[in-house]
Design a protein around this motif. Sequence first.
Motif, PDB file in Angstrom:
ATOM      1  N   UNK A   2     -11.138  27.003  95.922  1.00 43.89           N
ATOM      2  CA  UNK A   2      -9.929  27.781  96.792  1.00 43.89           C
ATOM      3  C   UNK A   2      -8.851  26.907  96.318  1.00 43.89           C
ATOM      4  N   UNK A   3      -8.043  28.031  95.901  1.00 42.54           N
ATOM      5  CA  UNK A   3      -6.242  27.614  95.167  1.00 42.54           C
ATOM      6  C   UNK A   3      -5.615  28.139  95.922  1.00 42.54           C
ATOM      7  N   UNK A   4      -4.253  27.220  96.307  1.00 43.04           N
ATOM      8  CA  UNK A   4      -3.205  27.751  97.216  1.00 43.04           C
ATOM      9  C   UNK A   4      -2.001  27.453  95.999  1.00 43.04           C
ATOM     10  N   UNK A   5      -1.549  28.544  96.141  1.00 41.52           N
ATOM     11  CA  UNK A   5      -0.403  27.811  95.417  1.00 41.52           C
ATOM     12  C   UNK A   5       1.064  28.547  95.468  1.00 41.52           C
ATOM     13  N   UNK A   6       2.522  28.854  95.891  1.00 41.22           N
ATOM     14  CA  UNK A   6       3.943  29.540  96.044  1.00 41.22           C
ATOM     15  C   UNK A   6       4.264  29.509  95.160  1.00 41.22           C
ATOM     16  N   UNK A   7       4.922  30.828  95.200  1.00 41.42           N
ATOM     17  CA  UNK A   7       6.351  31.245  94.940  1.00 41.42           C
ATOM     18  C   UNK A   7       7.333  31.819  95.455  1.00 41.42           C
ATOM     19  N   UNK A   8       8.886  31.742  94.448  1.00 44.06           N
ATOM     20  CA  UNK A   8       9.614  31.880  95.831  1.00 44.06           C
ATOM     21  C   UNK A   8       9.667  33.096  97.263  1.00 44.06           C
ATOM     22  N   UNK A   9       8.566  33.909  96.596  1.00 46.68           N
ATOM     23  CA  UNK A   9       9.330  34.866  97.395  1.00 46.68           C
ATOM     24  C   UNK A   9       7.227  35.231  98.465  1.00 46.68           C
ATOM     25  N   UNK A  10       6.040  34.169  97.710  1.00 43.45           N
ATOM     26  CA  UNK A  10       5.414  34.290  98.351  1.00 43.45           C
ATOM     27  C   UNK A  10       4.072  33.491  98.016  1.00 43.45           C
ATOM     28  N   UNK A  11       3.232  33.693  98.756  1.00 46.44           N
ATOM     29  CA  UNK A  11       1.712  33.074  99.330  1.00 46.44           C
ATOM     30  C   UNK A  11       0.518  33.119  98.420  1.00 46.44           C
ATOM     31  N   UNK A  12      -0.263  32.876  96.858  1.00 44.64           N
ATOM     32  CA  UNK A  12      -1.469  32.997  96.880  1.00 44.64           C
ATOM     33  C   UNK A  12      -1.958  31.845  97.620  1.00 44.64           C
ATOM     34  N   UNK A  13      -3.281  32.392  97.820  1.00 38.85           N
ATOM     35  CA  UNK A  13      -4.107  31.444  98.931  1.00 38.85           C
ATOM     36  C   UNK A  13      -5.842  31.979  98.761  1.00 38.85           C
ATOM     37  N   UNK A  14      -6.526  31.683  99.300  1.00 39.30           N
ATOM     38  CA  UNK A  14      -7.738  31.920  98.971  1.00 39.30           C
ATOM     39  C   UNK A  14      -8.120  32.983 100.149  1.00 39.30           C
ATOM     40  N   UNK A  15      -8.903  34.964 100.033  1.00 39.44           N
ATOM     41  CA  UNK A  15      -8.901  35.461 101.042  1.00 39.44           C
ATOM     42  C   UNK A  15     -10.094  35.004 102.452  1.00 39.44           C
ATOM     43  N   UNK A  16      -9.628  35.723 103.213  1.00 41.86           N
ATOM     44  CA  UNK A  16     -11.118  35.295 104.352  1.00 41.86           C
ATOM     45  C   UNK A  16     -11.164  36.799 104.950  1.00 41.86           C
ATOM     46  N   UNK A  17     -11.994  37.008 105.818  1.00 45.58           N
ATOM     47  CA  UNK A  17     -13.045  37.768 106.094  1.00 45.58           C
ATOM     48  C   UNK A  17     -11.696  38.772 107.191  1.00 45.58           C
ATOM     49  N   UNK A  18     -10.928  37.698 107.147  1.00 39.75           N
ATOM     50  CA  UNK A  18     -10.085  38.442 108.522  1.00 39.75           C
ATOM     51  C   UNK A  18      -8.933  39.437 107.404  1.00 39.75           C
ATOM     52  N   UNK A  19      -8.823  39.566 106.255  1.00 43.90           N
ATOM     53  CA  UNK A  19      -8.197  40.254 104.745  1.00 43.90           C
ATOM     54  C   UNK A  19      -8.642  41.609 105.172  1.00 43.90           C
ATOM     55  N   UNK A  20      -9.165  42.183 105.420  1.00 43.35           N
ATOM     56  CA  UNK A  20     -10.711  43.439 105.112  1.00 43.35           C
ATOM     57  C   UNK A  20      -9.372  44.425 105.262  1.00 43.35           C
ATOM     58  N   UNK A  21      -9.060  44.370 106.614  1.00 44.14           N
ATOM     59  CA  UNK A  21      -8.305  45.988 106.854  1.00 44.14           C
ATOM     60  C   UNK A  21      -7.178  46.139 106.585  1.00 44.14           C
ATOM     61  N   UNK A  22      -6.515  44.866 105.679  1.00 41.24           N
ATOM     62  CA  UNK A  22      -5.633  45.154 105.062  1.00 41.24           C
ATOM     63  C   UNK A  22      -5.405  44.937 103.772  1.00 41.24           C
ATOM     64  N   UNK A  23      -6.336  44.401 103.177  1.00 41.10           N
ATOM     65  CA  UNK A  23      -7.104  45.203 101.953  1.00 41.10           C
ATOM     66  C   UNK A  23      -7.527  46.785 101.793  1.00 41.10           C
ATOM     67  N   UNK A  24      -8.257  46.948 102.651  1.00 39.12           N
ATOM     68  CA  UNK A  24      -8.350  48.458 102.752  1.00 39.12           C
ATOM     69  C   UNK A  24      -7.462  49.528 102.585  1.00 39.12           C
TER      70      UNK A  24
END
Length: 175
Positions: A2-24
């Motif tokens: 599980x990795x979390x990183x940040x850029x100026x405008x974005x967050x890189x984070x672990x996926x969760x099951x709550x992401x299903x709708x947005x991913x689809x």
Amino acid sequence: MKLSLETERLILRPFTMDDAEDMFTGWASDPEVTKYLTWPTHTSIDQTRFVLDLWIKEYKDPKRINCAIETKEDHKLIGGIDIVGYEEGVPVIGYNLSRKYWGKGYMTEVCRCMLNYLFSRGYPDVRIDAVVENIGSNKVIQKCGGELIKTEEECFKMKNDKIFTVNKYVVKNKY
């Protein structure tokens, strides 16, 4: 991992099951986004849930890196970046981005962040591949310092053994 990183405008984070709708709805069901990916376009949210479940279980493997890409401004899930494998110990990056966010420099920003992370972990080289016809992806890789090492045909098993011509790039740690 599980990795979390940040850029100026974005967050890189672990996926969760709550992401299903947005991913689809954001990219997994969009044939334009999935056209050059190694996996097929999702036809139901159940496919997306199944994939997310697999990815979440893979976080137990310390070499497995797979990050959701989220905007800092409104916390919208817009894509993903991961290490799709290792070739002779060299990590190979794969990524995707919701079509709505193409052409805004997000993927270049995310790739640079992931490359810097991998270089900080001691990898001298990182590979990124792109189907020749995927002009946008090839441009991202070149902006990130990718050097074309070869072009070859590759069979995408999950796309019914379809053959693609793929550019293979290496990005070298210059520090």
